[in-house]
Design a protein around this motif. Structure first.
Motif, PDB file in Angstrom:
ATOM      1  N   LEU A 265       0.831  -1.205   0.000  1.00 41.55           N
ATOM      2  CA  LEU A 265       0.000   0.000   0.000  1.00 41.55           C
ATOM      3  C   LEU A 265       0.867   1.257   0.000  1.00 41.55           C
ATOM      4  N   ALA A 266       1.904   1.272   0.836  1.00 36.11           N
ATOM      5  CA  ALA A 266       2.794   2.440   0.868  1.00 36.11           C
ATOM      6  C   ALA A 266       3.524   2.603  -0.456  1.00 36.11           C
ATOM      7  N   GLY A 267       3.898   1.500  -1.081  1.00 34.04           N
ATOM      8  CA  GLY A 267       4.551   1.563  -2.386  1.00 34.04           C
ATOM      9  C   GLY A 267       3.653   2.165  -3.447  1.00 34.04           C
ATOM     10  N   TRP A 268       2.391   1.730  -3.472  1.00 31.25           N
ATOM     11  CA  TRP A 268       1.460   2.284  -4.467  1.00 31.25           C
ATOM     12  C   TRP A 268       1.179   3.758  -4.207  1.00 31.25           C
ATOM     13  N   ILE A 269       1.071   4.129  -2.931  1.00 29.45           N
ATOM     14  CA  ILE A 269       0.813   5.537  -2.607  1.00 29.45           C
ATOM     15  C   ILE A 269       1.983   6.411  -3.059  1.00 29.45           C
ATOM     16  N   THR A 270       3.219   5.980  -2.783  1.00 30.66           N
ATOM     17  CA  THR A 270       4.361   6.795  -3.204  1.00 30.66           C
ATOM     18  C   THR A 270       4.526   6.799  -4.722  1.00 30.66           C
ATOM     19  N   LEU A 271       4.225   5.678  -5.379  1.00 25.10           N
ATOM     20  CA  LEU A 271       4.333   5.635  -6.835  1.00 25.10           C
ATOM     21  C   LEU A 271       3.325   6.570  -7.489  1.00 25.10           C
ATOM     22  N   VAL A 272       2.069   6.483  -7.071  1.00 31.23           N
ATOM     23  CA  VAL A 272       1.030   7.341  -7.663  1.00 31.23           C
ATOM     24  C   VAL A 272       1.274   8.804  -7.307  1.00 31.23           C
ATOM     25  N   GLY A 273       1.686   9.060  -6.056  1.00 32.73           N
ATOM     26  CA  GLY A 273       1.985  10.444  -5.664  1.00 32.73           C
ATOM     27  C   GLY A 273       3.144  11.021  -6.448  1.00 32.73           C
ATOM     28  N   GLY A 274       4.175  10.213  -6.675  1.00 37.50           N
ATOM     29  CA  GLY A 274       5.326  10.683  -7.452  1.00 37.50           C
ATOM     30  C   GLY A 274       4.960  10.971  -8.894  1.00 37.50           C
ATOM     31  N   VAL A 275       4.171  10.084  -9.496  1.00 36.27           N
ATOM     32  CA  VAL A 275       3.738  10.319 -10.885  1.00 36.27           C
ATOM     33  C   VAL A 275       2.865  11.573 -10.961  1.00 36.27           C
ATOM     34  N   ALA A 276       1.998  11.764  -9.961  1.00 35.02           N
ATOM     35  CA  ALA A 276       1.155  12.966  -9.942  1.00 35.02           C
ATOM     36  C   ALA A 276       2.010  14.236  -9.817  1.00 35.02           C
ATOM     37  N   MET A 277       3.072  14.171  -9.016  1.00 37.87           N
ATOM     38  CA  MET A 277       3.953  15.338  -8.896  1.00 37.87           C
ATOM     39  C   MET A 277       4.704  15.607 -10.196  1.00 37.87           C
ATOM     40  N   ILE A 278       5.131  14.550 -10.883  1.00 37.48           N
ATOM     41  CA  ILE A 278       5.811  14.734 -12.170  1.00 37.48           C
ATOM     42  C   ILE A 278       4.867  15.385 -13.170  1.00 37.48           C
ATOM     43  N   VAL A 279       3.653  14.873 -13.252  1.00 33.30           N
ATOM     44  CA  VAL A 279       2.670  15.429 -14.194  1.00 33.30           C
ATOM     45  C   VAL A 279       2.317  16.860 -13.810  1.00 33.30           C
ATOM     46  N   GLY A 280       2.158  17.109 -12.512  1.00 32.18           N
ATOM     47  CA  GLY A 280       1.865  18.475 -12.059  1.00 32.18           C
ATOM     48  C   GLY A 280       2.988  19.446 -12.372  1.00 32.18           C
ATOM     49  N   GLY A 281       4.229  19.000 -12.175  1.00 32.15           N
ATOM     50  CA  GLY A 281       5.382  19.857 -12.487  1.00 32.15           C
ATOM     51  C   GLY A 281       5.464  20.182 -13.958  1.00 32.15           C
ATOM     52  N   TYR A 282       5.228  19.176 -14.813  1.00 35.03           N
ATOM     53  CA  TYR A 282       5.228  19.441 -16.249  1.00 35.03           C
ATOM     54  C   TYR A 282       4.052  20.326 -16.649  1.00 35.03           C
ATOM     55  N   GLY A 283       2.925  20.153 -15.959  1.00 34.17           N
ATOM     56  CA  GLY A 283       1.771  21.010 -16.234  1.00 34.17           C
ATOM     57  C   GLY A 283       2.056  22.463 -15.897  1.00 34.17           C
TER      58      GLY A 283
END
Length: 137
Positions: free
Chosen positions: A47-65
């Motif tokens: 669960l912690a792995g999925w949370i950090t993976l999805v959160g990291g991808v969201a931050m990457i997409v947000g930064g590019y946005g």
């Protein structure tokens, strides 16, 4: 200076002896308890792995946005590096999820081992096939 250093060393030595926790020597756990422990750890790490993976991808997409909104879309090229730090942080967070998934896999293997050794879990009767050779002299 020497007295202060000596006092700190002795204080740390004394504190480590006073605050330490005693582990009981006869803390043998049953196979079912060890299986349950490893399954709980596997679920928590996954669960912690999925949370950090999805959160990291969201931050990457947000930064590019944020970077895209600064110059590519509307033609304003004054500051295109606003969201770059967020993308880097997202990449680091995504990479931090890898050890969590590895740990979940290790706990899954340990739980499977406990299941095989103790014949516990879903099945009451577990039959193992085997071959035995005995020599009498």
């Amino acid at each position: 200076m020497k007295k202060t250093l000596l006092l700190i060393v002795f204080s740390l030595g004394f504190i480590s002896q006073v605050v330490s926790q005693e582990i009981p020597k006869n803390s043998q756990k049953a196979s079912q308890e060890l299986y349950d422990f490893h399954i709980r750890k596997k679920k928590a790490n996954k669960l912690a792995g999925w949370i950090t993976l999805v959160g990291g991808v969201a931050m990457i997409v947000g930064g590019y946005g944020i970077n895209m909104s600064g110059g590519i879309v509307d033609g304003d090229s004054t500051n295109n590096n606003k969201g770059l730090w967020l993308s880097y942080l997202g990449g680091a967070t995504t990479l931090a999820s890898i050890p969590l998934f590895i740990s979940a896999g290790k706990h899954k293997k340990k739980a499977k081992l406990q299941l095989q050794q103790g014949a516990i879990g879903l099945y009451d009767n577990v039959n193992y096939s085997g071959l035995s050779i005995s020599f009498t002299f």
